[in-house]
Design a protein around this motif. Structure first.
Motif, PDB file in Angstrom:
ATOM      1  N   VAL A   1       0.833  -1.110   0.049  1.00  0.00           N
ATOM      2  CA  VAL A   1       0.184  -0.136   0.132  1.00  0.00           C
ATOM      3  C   VAL A   1       0.856   1.314   0.067  1.00  0.00           C
ATOM      4  O   VAL A   1       1.725   1.278   0.867  1.00  0.00           O
ATOM      5  N   VAL A   2       0.501   2.054  -0.900  1.00  0.00           N
ATOM      6  CA  VAL A   2       1.250   3.594  -1.141  1.00  0.00           C
ATOM      7  C   VAL A   2       0.170   4.681  -0.926  1.00  0.00           C
ATOM      8  O   VAL A   2      -0.700   4.424  -1.559  1.00  0.00           O
ATOM      9  N   VAL A   3       0.660   5.537   0.026  1.00  0.00           N
ATOM     10  CA  VAL A   3      -0.383   6.702   0.253  1.00  0.00           C
ATOM     11  C   VAL A   3       0.033   7.900  -0.564  1.00  0.00           C
ATOM     12  O   VAL A   3       1.163   8.142  -0.254  1.00  0.00           O
ATOM     13  N   ASP A   4      -0.619   8.468  -1.306  1.00  0.00           N
ATOM     14  CA  ASP A   4      -0.443   9.826  -1.958  1.00  0.00           C
ATOM     15  C   ASP A   4      -0.433  10.760  -1.044  1.00  0.00           C
ATOM     16  O   ASP A   4      -1.029  10.896  -0.001  1.00  0.00           O
ATOM     17  N   PRO A   5       0.794  11.746  -1.237  1.00  0.00           N
ATOM     18  CA  PRO A   5       0.910  12.608  -0.159  1.00  0.00           C
ATOM     19  C   PRO A   5      -0.219  13.563  -0.186  1.00  0.00           C
ATOM     20  O   PRO A   5      -0.459  14.298   0.912  1.00  0.00           O
ATOM     21  N   ARG A   6      -1.134  13.872  -0.931  1.00  0.00           N
ATOM     22  CA  ARG A   6      -2.251  14.769  -0.877  1.00  0.00           C
ATOM     23  C   ARG A   6      -3.383  14.276   0.044  1.00  0.00           C
ATOM     24  O   ARG A   6      -4.264  14.818   0.517  1.00  0.00           O
ATOM     25  N   VAL A   7      -3.368  12.911   0.514  1.00  0.00           N
ATOM     26  CA  VAL A   7      -4.146  12.271   1.320  1.00  0.00           C
ATOM     27  C   VAL A   7      -3.904  12.419   2.831  1.00  0.00           C
ATOM     28  O   VAL A   7      -2.508  12.013   3.124  1.00  0.00           O
ATOM     29  N   ARG A   8      -4.561  13.197   3.494  1.00  0.00           N
ATOM     30  CA  ARG A   8      -4.301  13.710   4.521  1.00  0.00           C
ATOM     31  C   ARG A   8      -5.556  13.555   5.639  1.00  0.00           C
ATOM     32  O   ARG A   8      -6.642  13.400   5.042  1.00  0.00           O
ATOM     33  N   GLY A   9      -5.346  13.394   6.818  1.00  0.00           N
ATOM     34  CA  GLY A   9      -6.348  13.556   7.880  1.00  0.00           C
ATOM     35  C   GLY A   9      -6.518  12.190   8.773  1.00  0.00           C
ATOM     36  O   GLY A   9      -5.717  11.525   8.599  1.00  0.00           O
ATOM     37  N   VAL A  10      -7.605  11.964   9.603  1.00  0.00           N
ATOM     38  CA  VAL A  10      -7.722  10.883  10.523  1.00  0.00           C
ATOM     39  C   VAL A  10      -8.907  10.024  10.087  1.00  0.00           C
ATOM     40  O   VAL A  10      -9.835  10.593   9.419  1.00  0.00           O
ATOM     41  N   ILE A  11      -9.026   8.832  10.607  1.00  0.00           N
ATOM     42  CA  ILE A  11      -9.927   7.988  10.342  1.00  0.00           C
ATOM     43  C   ILE A  11     -10.198   7.221  11.542  1.00  0.00           C
ATOM     44  O   ILE A  11      -9.475   6.884  12.330  1.00  0.00           O
ATOM     45  N   ASN A  12     -11.692   6.924  11.580  1.00  0.00           N
ATOM     46  CA  ASN A  12     -12.029   6.073  12.772  1.00  0.00           C
ATOM     47  C   ASN A  12     -12.487   4.708  12.075  1.00  0.00           C
ATOM     48  O   ASN A  12     -13.344   4.823  11.267  1.00  0.00           O
ATOM     49  N   LEU A  13     -12.070   3.703  12.462  1.00  0.00           N
ATOM     50  CA  LEU A  13     -12.199   2.273  12.152  1.00  0.00           C
ATOM     51  C   LEU A  13     -12.201   1.301  13.379  1.00  0.00           C
ATOM     52  O   LEU A  13     -11.315   1.303  13.868  1.00  0.00           O
ATOM     53  N   SER A  14     -13.331   0.833  13.402  1.00  0.00           N
ATOM     54  CA  SER A  14     -13.616  -0.270  14.489  1.00  0.00           C
ATOM     55  C   SER A  14     -14.767  -1.381  14.191  1.00  0.00           C
ATOM     56  O   SER A  14     -15.496  -1.140  13.332  1.00  0.00           O
ATOM     57  N   SER A  15     -14.412  -2.289  14.730  1.00  0.00           N
ATOM     58  CA  SER A  15     -15.593  -3.562  14.668  1.00  0.00           C
ATOM     59  C   SER A  15     -15.731  -4.351  16.047  1.00  0.00           C
ATOM     60  O   SER A  15     -14.883  -4.214  16.865  1.00  0.00           O
ATOM     61  N   GLU A  16     -17.083  -4.593  16.400  1.00  0.00           N
ATOM     62  CA  GLU A  16     -17.443  -5.240  17.659  1.00  0.00           C
ATOM     63  C   GLU A  16     -16.891  -6.530  17.650  1.00  0.00           C
ATOM     64  O   GLU A  16     -16.801  -7.028  18.736  1.00  0.00           O
ATOM     65  N   LYS A  17     -16.880  -7.299  16.578  1.00  0.00           N
ATOM     66  CA  LYS A  17     -16.509  -8.610  16.809  1.00  0.00           C
ATOM     67  C   LYS A  17     -15.281  -8.911  15.549  1.00  0.00           C
ATOM     68  O   LYS A  17     -15.106  -8.352  14.608  1.00  0.00           O
ATOM     69  N   PRO A  18     -14.450 -10.010  15.762  1.00  0.00           N
ATOM     70  CA  PRO A  18     -13.293 -10.296  15.001  1.00  0.00           C
ATOM     71  C   PRO A  18     -13.858 -10.572  13.547  1.00  0.00           C
ATOM     72  O   PRO A  18     -15.276 -11.172  13.369  1.00  0.00           O
ATOM     73  N   GLN A  19     -13.131 -10.125  12.557  1.00  0.00           N
ATOM     74  CA  GLN A  19     -13.635 -10.342  11.167  1.00  0.00           C
ATOM     75  C   GLN A  19     -12.420 -10.855  10.170  1.00  0.00           C
ATOM     76  O   GLN A  19     -11.416 -10.588  10.785  1.00  0.00           O
ATOM     77  N   SER A  20     -12.604 -11.153   8.988  1.00  0.00           N
ATOM     78  CA  SER A  20     -11.497 -11.590   8.117  1.00  0.00           C
ATOM     79  C   SER A  20     -10.635 -10.552   7.510  1.00  0.00           C
ATOM     80  O   SER A  20     -11.368  -9.363   7.721  1.00  0.00           O
ATOM     81  N   PRO A  21      -9.344 -10.601   7.244  1.00  0.00           N
ATOM     82  CA  PRO A  21      -8.825  -9.423   6.653  1.00  0.00           C
ATOM     83  C   PRO A  21      -9.465  -8.931   5.466  1.00  0.00           C
ATOM     84  O   PRO A  21      -9.264  -7.887   5.266  1.00  0.00           O
ATOM     85  N   ALA A  22     -10.095  -9.697   4.588  1.00  0.00           N
ATOM     86  CA  ALA A  22     -10.718  -9.228   3.419  1.00  0.00           C
ATOM     87  C   ALA A  22     -11.945  -8.477   3.913  1.00  0.00           C
ATOM     88  O   ALA A  22     -12.085  -7.268   3.299  1.00  0.00           O
ATOM     89  N   ALA A  23     -12.757  -8.573   5.016  1.00  0.00           N
ATOM     90  CA  ALA A  23     -13.592  -7.802   5.496  1.00  0.00           C
ATOM     91  C   ALA A  23     -13.142  -6.463   6.047  1.00  0.00           C
ATOM     92  O   ALA A  23     -13.659  -5.416   5.834  1.00  0.00           O
ATOM     93  N   ALA A  24     -12.149  -6.705   6.836  1.00  0.00           N
ATOM     94  CA  ALA A  24     -11.452  -5.449   7.364  1.00  0.00           C
ATOM     95  C   ALA A  24     -10.904  -4.666   6.260  1.00  0.00           C
ATOM     96  O   ALA A  24     -11.081  -3.307   6.349  1.00  0.00           O
ATOM     97  N   TYR A  25     -10.376  -5.101   5.131  1.00  0.00           N
ATOM     98  CA  TYR A  25      -9.855  -4.135   3.996  1.00  0.00           C
ATOM     99  C   TYR A  25     -11.149  -3.627   3.439  1.00  0.00           C
ATOM    100  O   TYR A  25     -11.036  -2.206   3.037  1.00  0.00           O
TER     101      TYR A  25
END
Length: 689
Positions: free
Chosen positions: A54-78
């Motif tokens: 994964v490469v992030v463009d320099p123009r991409v800035r800011g914060v993000i909120n990401l949470s899950s109540e129960k465990p999930q697969s990596p594909a679902a998390a992505y």
């Protein structure tokens, strides 16, 4: 303090998740808990979890909120990570195995996933998909689909292949694919064949179409109006209507109208006598054509095997073949019962035939009874004559020798050039039977023994005559019909005579046989219009006149005649020369006394000379013009009509105070033009498009 604590908490959380990711097994469920985390840090963590670069463009800035109540697969998390980026205006594009986090506006430029399959996996990744349409116009779907696509993504049209090129998120493309599949449907029903029992298909098709057609509103700007409209085709052979409409409801409407209109014309539905009124063709000629066509069809179908063995058998075989053909025609007429008669008074055909045969003949009649074009033929005959003549002569007579009574001698010249000679003029001048010729005549009279005589005559003449004759006969005729115009006189010509010598003492009964012939201008033409617009003309043109010098001749009248008979092909409205005569004739006549007439200057006393030159230029031109409708005929006729009225007004007598006004005949003003009639609907294919 709160912001610093959050950053420390995010870093610790990321390190912990990174450690867990490196320690866990592939595909092991994961619980997400990012609160106020930097997008770049979360993106790297997602790359570690899913095994992506994964490469992030320099123009991409800011914060993000990401949470899950129960465990999930990596594909679902992505997938949850992609959804969170989409909500903030960012997206992930894949190029050569590298996943780049870029602004949403850049996703359509850097993405490399292009699909033509309608079954794409759902997701929040930007994909370019091509939708090929089979029925609907791609240009018409753009206004419908544009509001359903995010503003940063695009939709384009390729008119050549009728395809849509859409760049958007994969899950939205699946929704757009279902919408396009629902709208890309045939805009017309299948072909329906409706058989008729009583009415004729060629008569019923225009009426049903006029009752079922609807006027559609103007097309929206930027769209193509491809909506299918009702089409009705008459099939005369099977007497059926072939219908294709936009939807089944309209087909049902056509069927209901046909059921109501397809009714017998009388109580006796099995009657087989039909009357067809013709609009353009001549009933007598068309009846003969139809009878010949029916006879030939019967001969070729019934007795082909009987005629074939007679080929190559000479005259007897030809006679047998003709007899077999005639027998086949008569037997075919007897079997089918078809009879065609013409009624010239009403220009109609009376057909006695069963319904199937009548329908077949009616289809042929509709094609032959078509409006025929006309041809206006203008002919121009131009003749220019120039005559020049010059005459000079000297004649003289005189006595010589003894004076008084006794013999004397005579000496002089006597020439016939120029008309009367000196001796005939001298002898005929007394009783008036001879007069001097035209021109300047110089004479000297002498006297001998008390009698005057003409002793010297000199004649000088120079004559010039010019003539210009222009004739423009013209006529209007139907295509492939011969027309003739004659302008002249009917002159009698004596062809024989008889006189009884009265030897037996009977009554004398002399008589003469006379034949009258047209003398003047004759034009006979037969035009034929071809498919490419040219005109084939069969022309005969004659200009004749009676020679004035032969009016009282005992040998009869002499006529001058110029005629042309030819076949030419001319373009519509073009001028072509048919032929002509270019003649230049010169003549020199001389009479002289041998020896003395050749002496310079002095020899003119013994010589008479005449010179003449005649030039004739004659050309015949022709110009045909095709006249296809009533408006063209009216314009052509009114132009000639106004020309004649103007010529008549120009020769009106001037007012006179002495002579009364007796009035003169004059053409009345042209009548007003009638209102145009609606054009009839031709049988055959009918459509309201």
């Amino acid at each position: 303090m709160g912001l610093a604590a959050s950053v420390v908490r995010v870093g610790v959380c990321c390190l912990c998740l990174g450690g867990v990711a490196s320690a866990q097994k592939p595909g092991e469920p994961i619980t997400l808990n990012f609160v106020g985390a930097e997008i770049e840090a979360v993106a790297r963590t997602m790359g570690v979890i899913t095994g992506r670069t994964v490469v992030v463009d320099p123009r991409v800035r800011g914060v993000i909120n990401l949470s899950s109540e129960k465990p999930q697969s990596p594909a679902a998390a992505y997938a949850q990570f992609l959804a969170a980026l989409r909500l903030q205006g960012y997206t992930v594009v894949e190029s050569s195995g590298i996943h780049k986090v870029v602004p949403e506006a850049e996703g359509k430029l850097q993405g490399s996933v292009v699909s033509v399959s309608p079954d794409n996996p759902a997701g929040n990744q930007i994909v370019t998909q091509i939708f090929r349409l089979d029925h609907e116009s791609a240009l018409n779907l753009v206004p419908v689909l544009r509001p359903l696509i995010s503003p940063n993504n695009t939709i384009n049209v390729n008119p050549g292949s009728n395809a849509l090129v859409i760049t958007d998120y994969a899950d939205n493309l699946r929704r757009l694919g279902r919408i396009i599949a629902a709208m890309d449907m045939p805009n017309a029903t299948d072909v329906e064949v409706i058989p008729l029992k009583h009415a004729l298909a060629s008569d019923l098709a225009p009426l049903v179409l006029r009752l079922t057609q609807t006027s559609s509103g103007p097309a929206v700007q930027g769209q193509v109006d491809n909506s299918f409209r009702t089409a009705i085709i008459a099939e005369p052979r099977s007497n059926t209507l072939i219908v294709r409409a936009a939807n089944p409801a309209r087909v049902a409407l056509v069927r209901s109208l046909v059921d109501r209109l397809d009714m017998p014309t009388s109580d006796n539905a099995s009657g087989n006598i039909h009357v067809v009124y013709l609009k353009n063709a001549e009933a007598v000629k068309l009846a003969a054509t139809l009878r010949a066509a029916m006879a030939s069809a019967g001969a070729s179908g019934g007795n082909a095997a009987a005629i074939r063995p007679t080929i190559g058998g000479g005259a007897a075989a030809a006679a047998a073949a003709a007899a077999a053909a005639a027998a086949a025609a008569s037997s075919s007429q007897a079997e089918t019962g078809g009879q065609i008669q013409a009624d010239p008074a009403t220009n109609s055909l009376v057909i006695t035939a069963p319904e199937p045969q009548y329908r077949q003949m009616r289809a042929v009649i509709d094609k032959l009874d078509a409006p025929r074009a006309q041809v206006f033929v203008e002919s121009l005959i131009a003749e220019v004559n120039a005559d020049k003549a010059a005459e000079f002569g000297i004649q003289w007579q005189g006595p010589i020798g003894q004076k008084g009574d006794g013999s004397i001698g005579l000496l002089g010249t006597n020439f016939n050039i120029g008309g009367t000679n000196i001796i005939s003029l001298a002898t005929g001048a007394v009783d008036g039977t001879s007069v001097p010729s035209s021109g300047l005549n110089v004479g000297v009279a002498g006297r001998a023994n008390g009698v005057y005589f003409l002793g010297f005559l000199a004649r000088f003449l120079q004559r010039t005559g010019d003539g210009n004759i222009l004739s423009t006969p013209n006529l209007l005729t139907l295509d492939n019909e011969e027309a003739k115009i004659v302008i002249g006189q009917n002159v009698p010509f004596v062809t024989g005579s008889y006189t009884n010598n009265n030897t037996g003492g009977g009554t004398v009964n002399p008589f003469q046989t006379i034949e009258r012939k047209d003398v003047g201008l004759t034009l006979r033409v037969k035009p034929q219009i071809s498919e490419n617009g040219t005109i084939r003309l069969s022309i005969f043109q004659e200009v004749s006149s009676v020679q004035a010098a032969s009016v009282n001749s005992p040998n009869g009248l002499i006529t001058n005649k110029r005629s042309i008979e030819s076949n030419v092909v001319v373009e519509d409205g073009s001028i072509v020369v048919l032929g002509g005569l270019l003649q230049d004739e010169s003549a020199l006549n001389e009479e002289k006394v041998p020896g003395l007439g050749d002496v310079p200057l002095f020899g003119n006393l013994f010589r008479s000379e005449t010179r003449s030159r005649t030039k004739t230029n004659l050309m015949v031109f022709i110009r045909p013009v095709v006249v296809r409708d009533g408006a063209s005929v009216d314009a052509l006729s009114m132009g000639r009509y106004e020309t004649m009225r103007a010529d008549q007004q120009a020769v009106q007598p001037r007012p006179s105070a002495i002579l009364p006004d007796l009035g003169t005949a004059q053409l009345p003003p042209p009548p007003p033009k009638p209102a145009p009639r609606p054009a009839p609907v031709a049988p055959g294919r009918v459509s309201d498009r």
